[in-house]
Scaffold this active site. Structure first.
Site, PDB file in Angstrom:
ATOM      1  N   LYS A 168      -9.314  11.150 -26.125  1.00  0.00           N
ATOM      2  CA  LYS A 168      -7.852  11.119 -25.952  1.00  0.00           C
ATOM      3  C   LYS A 168      -7.435   9.926 -25.102  1.00  0.00           C
ATOM      4  O   LYS A 168      -7.713   9.885 -23.899  1.00  0.00           O
ATOM      5  CB  LYS A 168      -7.360  12.407 -25.284  1.00  0.00           C
ATOM      6  CG  LYS A 168      -5.849  12.532 -25.395  1.00  0.00           C
ATOM      7  CD  LYS A 168      -5.239  13.414 -24.335  1.00  0.00           C
ATOM      8  CE  LYS A 168      -4.947  12.685 -23.048  1.00  0.00           C
ATOM      9  NZ  LYS A 168      -4.016  11.560 -23.165  1.00  0.00           N
ATOM     10  N   GLY A 219      -8.891   7.789 -14.634  1.00  0.00           N
ATOM     11  CA  GLY A 219      -7.446   7.787 -14.423  1.00  0.00           C
ATOM     12  C   GLY A 219      -7.162   7.825 -12.937  1.00  0.00           C
ATOM     13  O   GLY A 219      -8.028   7.488 -12.113  1.00  0.00           O
ATOM     14  N   SER A 220      -5.977   8.264 -12.596  1.00  0.00           N
ATOM     15  CA  SER A 220      -5.577   8.232 -11.190  1.00  0.00           C
ATOM     16  C   SER A 220      -6.231   9.374 -10.407  1.00  0.00           C
ATOM     17  O   SER A 220      -6.608  10.401 -10.982  1.00  0.00           O
ATOM     18  CB  SER A 220      -4.059   8.343 -11.092  1.00  0.00           C
ATOM     19  OG  SER A 220      -3.651   9.573 -11.654  1.00  0.00           O
ATOM     20  N   GLU A 241     -13.738   9.084 -12.755  1.00  0.00           N
ATOM     21  CA  GLU A 241     -13.623   7.709 -12.252  1.00  0.00           C
ATOM     22  C   GLU A 241     -12.160   7.496 -11.922  1.00  0.00           C
ATOM     23  O   GLU A 241     -11.318   7.428 -12.824  1.00  0.00           O
ATOM     24  CB  GLU A 241     -14.108   6.690 -13.295  1.00  0.00           C
ATOM     25  CG  GLU A 241     -15.592   6.791 -13.625  1.00  0.00           C
ATOM     26  CD  GLU A 241     -16.527   6.360 -12.499  1.00  0.00           C
ATOM     27  OE1 GLU A 241     -16.041   5.967 -11.418  1.00  0.00           O
ATOM     28  OE2 GLU A 241     -17.753   6.433 -12.700  1.00  0.00           O
ATOM     29  N   CYS A 275      -8.931  -0.807 -11.682  1.00  0.00           N
ATOM     30  CA  CYS A 275      -9.293   0.126 -10.605  1.00  0.00           C
ATOM     31  C   CYS A 275      -9.970  -0.626  -9.465  1.00  0.00           C
ATOM     32  O   CYS A 275      -9.783  -0.295  -8.296  1.00  0.00           O
ATOM     33  CB  CYS A 275     -10.177   1.239 -11.140  1.00  0.00           C
ATOM     34  SG  CYS A 275     -11.639   0.655 -12.015  1.00  0.00           S
ATOM     35  N   GLU A 371      -2.455   2.659  -3.528  1.00  0.00           N
ATOM     36  CA  GLU A 371      -2.910   1.789  -4.628  1.00  0.00           C
ATOM     37  C   GLU A 371      -1.691   1.244  -5.373  1.00  0.00           C
ATOM     38  O   GLU A 371      -1.003   2.002  -6.063  1.00  0.00           O
ATOM     39  CB  GLU A 371      -3.787   2.609  -5.590  1.00  0.00           C
ATOM     40  CG  GLU A 371      -4.345   1.770  -6.720  1.00  0.00           C
ATOM     41  CD  GLU A 371      -5.084   2.593  -7.782  1.00  0.00           C
ATOM     42  OE1 GLU A 371      -4.674   3.724  -8.091  1.00  0.00           O
ATOM     43  OE2 GLU A 371      -6.071   2.056  -8.319  1.00  0.00           O
TER      44      GLU A 371
END
Ligand code: NAD
Length: 469
Positions: A168, A219-220, A241, A275, A371
């Site tokens: 996805k 993702g976040s 991650e 990232c 971030e």
């Protein structure tokens, strides 16, 4: 307009509805993406479940051969997939081509690995062997910054290990993943790879789905927490991650202009949406003015524009929501520091933010502690390197970091004291397929890349045999 389809049970199918995909350089819809719903997701999971015994029962070498074919197919279509990547993501076309070449290279590397049983103990009376068994159906959920490489580092090891997959992508960059699905349809047996696309609602359904054994997520940190909570009921295996707030520590033996070049590239690659981007720089007092001036001069010379224009060095922010967030960080930059390059948004259309350098800012600013995920670099001054290190480590993130200095012994010793998963010395973003990668603290759980990354898609199974009564 090119048509895109989902891949479910070996068939390319339309979704329930379609949704327009926006090119962030023009803000125009350039393609329609099919949308799955929960029922289609269930069909995909059922087909992956059905395919699992056959796929996991094949010799690993056959699975590796199909992965090699996928890498060939990707390379053969590199230029047209790169164009779609630039259109949906915004990055310069050469970078898009580079992402596809890197993706194919990574898949090829994974296809060379093995999961041979390991004899743990063997003597006259016993034989104990460790095997690596696949997990079942694995869900791969990816973000919008590097849609293809972040897909490959889940798909390739997942498949090689014998799992079947539901993939996805992020809602704003689904098209290149669907193109990979098209390639997979011609290579893998039905149900082994399934691609779905959504409007941000199906990730949560995947993470609680009873028939999905593992979620490999990039993702976040915020979403990563939700994934972990939602996966708890079914005790899913997880690789997370997540976000980072990587610091660059500049030592006092650097050439200011040369190090400024490295810092700027590390902060603006993919428009800062990496990232592992350099998200804050710590510079000694003696070099501070010179490094800031060099950064400002270099940032001012960068060409920003549509990634399809060959002169473009940096494209737009990928989507409107992130653009609004980065605009908020520009306001913070002006409030908390001195903006010495960039800072002003060009006239639209397009989610363009110029490379922005901010000096005279301290650690308490949200631009430093959070971030930013955009091309705004705060540059902080330090007097004492011990103090700088403490400030760098005073963070709940721990993804990466860099140390820049000519005295390698000193730089290495400082790198060892970073509380993060990867630290580069005098280089940055050197990710190699065989080198494991993982985040410390709230930047992640688990490992990707390398043999360790492959083993994350397996269950350790020990067979313990008594040889003599
Ligand atoms: P995001 O967390 O918003 O979305 C990532 C994916 O999760 C998308 O596919 C989204 O649809 C899906 N999702 C949304 N809600 C979900 C839920 N409740 N359950 C499961 N899935 C859900 O991240 P983003 O904004 O697309 O990506 C940017 C972030 O990714 C940054 O924080 C960046 O640092 C991080 N990132 C980390 C790495 C790494 O390797 N550590 C690499 C790239 C990006």
């Amino acid at each position: 307009m090119q048509a895109y389809q989902l891949l479910i049970n070996g068939k390319l199918v339309d979704g329930r509805t379609t949704r327009g995909i926006v090119n962030p350089a023009t803000e125009e819809v350039f393609a329609q993406c099919p949308q799955a719903d929960e029922a289609l997701l269930d069909q995909a999971v059922a087909s992956a479940r059905n395919a699992f015994p056959g796929w996991s029962g094949r010799p690993l070498s056959e699975r590796a051969g199909m992965l090699q074919r996928l890498a060939d197919a990707l390379e053969a279509r590199r230029d047209d997939i790169a164009l779609v990547l630039t259109q949906e993501q915004g990055k310069p076309l050469e970078d898009a081509k580079g992402e596809i070449t890197g993706t194919a290279g990574y898949i090829r590397y994974i296809a060379t690995l093995d999961l041979a049983p390991k004899v743990l103990k063997e003597n006259a009376s016993e034989r104990i062997v460790q095997h690596r068994a696949p997990l079942g159906v694995v869900g791969a959920i990816t973000p919008w910054n590097m849609p293809l490489i972040l897909l490959a580092i889940k798909l390739a090891p997942g498949l090689l290990a014998g799992n079947t997959m539901i993939v996805k992508p992020a809602p704003t960059t689904p098209l290149t993943t669907l193109l990979v699905g098209e390639l997979c349809a011609a290579i893998f047996p039905p149900g082994v790879v399934n691609t779905i696309a959504d409007d941000n609602e199906l990730g949560a359904v995947m993470t609680r789905h009873p028939d999905i054994a593992k979620i490999a997520f990039t993702g976040s940190t915020e979403t990563g927490r939700k994934v972990m909570a939602s996966a708890a009921d079914t005790l899913k295996r997880l690789t997370l991650e997540l976000g980072g707030n990587d610091a660059a520590l500049v030592l006092d033996d650097n050439d200011p202009d040369a190090v400024a070049g490295h810092l700027l590239r590390g902060a603006t690659l993919n428009c800062g949406q990496v990232c592992l981007a350099i998200k804050r720089a710590y510079v000694p007092e003696a070099l501070y003015d010179a490094v800031c001036d060099a950064l400002a001069q270099r940032a001012g010379a960068m060409v920003i524009g549509d990634g399809q224009d060959p002169s473009t060095q940096m494209g737009p922010i990928q989507n409107r929501a992130q653009y609004e967030k980065v605009k908020g960080y520009l306001d913070i930059a002006k409030r908390d520091g001195h903006v010495i390059a960039g800072g002003e948004l060009p006239e639209g259309p397009g989610y363009f933010v110029p490379p922005t350098i901010v000096r005279d800012i301290d650690d308490s600013s949200l631009l430093v502690s959070e971030e930013q995920f955009g091309p705004i670099l705060p540059v902080l001054v330090y007097r004492d390197v011990e103090d700088a290190l403490a400030r760098i480590n005073d963070s709940h993130w721990g993804l990466g970091g860099t140390v820049w200095g000519r005295d390698l012994e000193r730089a290495y010793a400082l790198a060892q004291r970073f509380e993060s998963g990867t630290v580069w010395v005098n280089r940055h973003l050197n990710l190699q397929a065989e080198i494991p990668f993982s985040g410390a603290k709230q930047s992640g759980i688990g490992t990707e890349y390398g043999q360790e990354g492959l083993e994350e898609f397996t269950q350790r199974k020990v067979i313990n045999v008594q040889l003599e009564a």
